[in-house]
Design a protein around this motif. Sequence first.
Motif, PDB file in Angstrom:
ATOM      1  N   UNK A   1       0.829  -1.208   0.000  1.00 31.44           N
ATOM      2  CA  UNK A   1       0.000   0.000   0.000  1.00 31.44           C
ATOM      3  C   UNK A   1       0.864   1.260   0.000  1.00 31.44           C
ATOM      4  N   UNK A   2       1.838   1.304   0.902  1.00 27.40           N
ATOM      5  CA  UNK A   2       2.665   2.497   1.054  1.00 27.40           C
ATOM      6  C   UNK A   2       3.742   2.633  -0.015  1.00 27.40           C
ATOM      7  N   UNK A   3       3.846   1.662  -0.919  1.00 27.37           N
ATOM      8  CA  UNK A   3       4.787   1.777  -2.031  1.00 27.37           C
ATOM      9  C   UNK A   3       4.105   2.093  -3.348  1.00 27.37           C
ATOM     10  N   UNK A   4       2.817   2.407  -3.291  1.00 28.79           N
ATOM     11  CA  UNK A   4       2.127   2.886  -4.489  1.00 28.79           C
ATOM     12  C   UNK A   4       2.270   4.405  -4.513  1.00 28.79           C
ATOM     13  N   UNK A   5       2.995   4.956  -5.485  1.00 30.04           N
ATOM     14  CA  UNK A   5       3.237   6.403  -5.514  1.00 30.04           C
ATOM     15  C   UNK A   5       1.960   7.233  -5.547  1.00 30.04           C
ATOM     16  N   UNK A   6       0.904   6.727  -6.181  1.00 27.32           N
ATOM     17  CA  UNK A   6      -0.350   7.487  -6.222  1.00 27.32           C
ATOM     18  C   UNK A   6      -1.039   7.499  -4.864  1.00 27.32           C
ATOM     19  N   UNK A   7      -0.999   6.382  -4.160  1.00 26.00           N
ATOM     20  CA  UNK A   7      -1.578   6.319  -2.811  1.00 26.00           C
ATOM     21  C   UNK A   7      -0.860   7.297  -1.890  1.00 26.00           C
ATOM     22  N   UNK A   8       0.446   7.396  -2.037  1.00 27.34           N
ATOM     23  CA  UNK A   8       1.265   8.212  -1.128  1.00 27.34           C
ATOM     24  C   UNK A   8       1.507   9.635  -1.635  1.00 27.34           C
ATOM     25  N   UNK A   9       0.906   9.986  -2.737  1.00 28.99           N
ATOM     26  CA  UNK A   9       1.128  11.299  -3.363  1.00 28.99           C
ATOM     27  C   UNK A   9       0.973  12.458  -2.377  1.00 28.99           C
ATOM     28  N   UNK A  10      -0.106  12.459  -1.589  1.00 29.82           N
ATOM     29  CA  UNK A  10      -0.365  13.563  -0.663  1.00 29.82           C
ATOM     30  C   UNK A  10       0.157  13.285   0.744  1.00 29.82           C
ATOM     31  N   UNK A  11       0.853  12.177   0.919  1.00 30.21           N
ATOM     32  CA  UNK A  11       1.420  11.823   2.224  1.00 30.21           C
ATOM     33  C   UNK A  11       2.909  12.142   2.250  1.00 30.21           C
ATOM     34  N   UNK A  12       3.633  11.588   1.280  1.00 31.23           N
ATOM     35  CA  UNK A  12       5.082  11.811   1.250  1.00 31.23           C
ATOM     36  C   UNK A  12       5.595  12.121  -0.157  1.00 31.23           C
ATOM     37  N   UNK A  13       4.687  12.504  -1.049  1.00 34.14           N
ATOM     38  CA  UNK A  13       5.077  12.815  -2.414  1.00 34.14           C
ATOM     39  C   UNK A  13       5.294  11.588  -3.284  1.00 34.14           C
ATOM     40  N   UNK A  14       4.900  10.400  -2.789  1.00 32.67           N
ATOM     41  CA  UNK A  14       5.052   9.174  -3.564  1.00 32.67           C
ATOM     42  C   UNK A  14       6.375   8.467  -3.358  1.00 32.67           C
ATOM     43  N   UNK A  15       7.131   8.895  -2.363  1.00 31.45           N
ATOM     44  CA  UNK A  15       8.434   8.291  -2.069  1.00 31.45           C
ATOM     45  C   UNK A  15       8.264   6.843  -1.606  1.00 31.45           C
ATOM     46  N   UNK A  16       9.066   5.910  -2.094  1.00 28.43           N
ATOM     47  CA  UNK A  16       8.977   4.518  -1.654  1.00 28.43           C
ATOM     48  C   UNK A  16       9.344   4.382  -0.171  1.00 28.43           C
ATOM     49  N   UNK A  17       8.797   3.376   0.473  1.00 28.80           N
ATOM     50  CA  UNK A  17       9.144   3.064   1.861  1.00 28.80           C
ATOM     51  C   UNK A  17       9.730   1.663   1.904  1.00 28.80           C
TER      52      UNK A  17
END
Length: 192
Positions: A31-47
């Motif tokens: 979930x947290x490695x989908x850049x679109x999901x994380x766009x407004x959280x961390x700019x889409x940076x991989x975790x």
Amino acid sequence: MTSPVPPVLLETARLVLRPFTDADAPALLALDNDPEVMRYINGGRPVTAEEIRERTLPRLLHDHPCTGTRGFWAAREKATGAFLGWFELRPLAEDDPSVVELGYRLARAAWGRGYASEGARALVRKGFTDLGARRVTATTMAVNTASRRVMEKAGLTFLRAYAEDWPDTIEGSEHGEVEYVLTRERWEARQA
């Protein structure tokens, strides 16, 4: 030996929300490695898996004695059992259930299907009827129109816009943040 099945917090027509376990780490990593999901959280940076184990899971597994809940729940599709993401309804103060924060993070496959609104409405109800909440609050980036629509569909209304000083600038952060709220009194009036 099998691990115990976590108790279900609540069910909706299409969702099952239950506490997280350590076994959810792979689903959280995806979930947290989908850049679109994380766009407004961390700019889409991989975790990394280490970040999930050392930062994300401890936050999701934290118990809040004032509500008797963890505050974060894994969301599964009732019909298939598929992991859809998570929902949050946690107290802002560790020892006071009166103000809780609503949040959600869903996999892209779940977007546009009404799951976020369905889960958010169910948690708002649970917060006001079972957990002692007097006020539900939610925040997002001002440009995150999809999240703002979910807040509105859950009954929250715009309270304010504000600027947040984040360590890492992400696209859209120059427009600031927004906060939405719903009080128990207003929620009860809408139920009548």
